[in-house]
Design a protein around this motif. Structure first.
Motif, PDB file in Angstrom:
ATOM      1  N   LYS A 284       0.850  -1.189   0.000  1.00  0.00           N
ATOM      2  CA  LYS A 284       0.000   0.000   0.000  1.00  0.00           C
ATOM      3  C   LYS A 284       0.885   1.237   0.000  1.00  0.00           C
ATOM      4  N   LEU A 285       0.622   2.144  -0.931  1.00  0.00           N
ATOM      5  CA  LEU A 285       1.432   3.345  -1.116  1.00  0.00           C
ATOM      6  C   LEU A 285       0.559   4.582  -0.950  1.00  0.00           C
ATOM      7  N   GLY A 286       1.071   5.559  -0.201  1.00  0.00           N
ATOM      8  CA  GLY A 286       0.318   6.795  -0.005  1.00  0.00           C
ATOM      9  C   GLY A 286       1.182   7.870   0.610  1.00  0.00           C
ATOM     10  N   SER A 287       0.543   8.937   1.060  1.00  0.00           N
ATOM     11  CA  SER A 287       1.245  10.080   1.624  1.00  0.00           C
ATOM     12  C   SER A 287       1.855   9.736   2.977  1.00  0.00           C
ATOM     13  N   ASN A 288       3.014  10.293   3.234  1.00  0.00           N
ATOM     14  CA  ASN A 288       3.657  10.128   4.531  1.00  0.00           C
ATOM     15  C   ASN A 288       3.017  11.001   5.600  1.00  0.00           C
ATOM     16  N   GLN A 289       2.032  11.821   5.208  1.00  0.00           N
ATOM     17  CA  GLN A 289       1.325  12.664   6.167  1.00  0.00           C
ATOM     18  C   GLN A 289       0.161  11.898   6.795  1.00  0.00           C
ATOM     19  N   ASN A 290      -0.237  10.797   6.169  1.00  0.00           N
ATOM     20  CA  ASN A 290      -1.329   9.990   6.687  1.00  0.00           C
ATOM     21  C   ASN A 290      -0.778   8.692   7.262  1.00  0.00           C
TER      22      ASN A 290
END
Length: 206
Positions: free
Chosen positions: A197-203
């Protein structure tokens, strides 16, 4: 005025980064239980357990060891499934799906007498033969409990990676399941299913 405009742009950019959608390697990740588009999060969801369970069972059924030599059903003991992630996971969300799918084939039956899912019922039933309250013709007899042929066990692991710019993070999950044969002690099957799973490091998922 320019400072205000710049601050507004930065704020919007950060907000957009924080709202970056999570992308999953699970091909069914975007579907809810209703079949309609659903939320994708960093954490493990029902769609992840469903996908991994179906894939593991399918691979086992395609193996040469799925059918018991001489016919009949394999008696399977549920072993430990280790949660080696940073989240609190009820591993039964995975194993229950696997057990249901395997039992429906008519090639497997699971025991409640041994393993991590053994029930107090079987043990208590053995004690009834010592009680004068119970009709001794109806209590459990010696030599009737069926021993398991196989043990199914495994683990769920997780790694968290962050890119050099600290803007994106990737969670790598590994569903690892094994089947061990009782008499020989040999591991006759293993299924390894990764989900990323890839996404923002802010979440964060936690």
């Amino acid at each position: 005025m320019k400072k205000i405009a710049f601050a507004t742009v930065v704020t919007l950019a950060l907000a957009g980064c924080q709202n970056m959608a999570v992308v999953s390697s699970n091909p069914n990740a975007g579907l809810s239980s209703t079949g309609k588009p659903g939320m994708v999060s960093f954490g493990l969801q029902n769609t992840d357990f469903e996908y991994a369970a179906k894939k593991a069972v399918q691979e086992f059924l395609e193996s040469p060891y799925a059918r018991k030599p001489g016919g009949g059903r394999w008696v399977v003991q549920m072993g430990e499934v280790v949660n080696d992630t940073t989240f609190r996971i009820d591993t039964a969300s995975m194993t229950s799906r696997m057990k249901i799918a395997m039992t429906k084939t008519g090639q497997f039956i699971f025991t409640g007498a041994t393993g991590t899912e053994r029930t107090q019922f079987v043990q208590d039933s053995r004690q009834l033969s010592k009680s004068k309250m119970f009709n001794q013709k109806t209590v459990a007899r010696n030599g009737t409990v069926i021993a398991p042929d196989l043990e199914m066990l495994g683990g769920i692991r997780q790694r968290t990676l962050v890119d050099g710019a600290q803007k994106q993070q990737q969670l790598e999950y590994e569903f690892d399941f094994r089947v061990v044969e009782r008499d020989t002690g040999l591991e006759i099957f293993q299924s390894f299913i990764p989900i990323e799973k890839l996404g923002s490091n802010q979440n964060f998922a936690w």
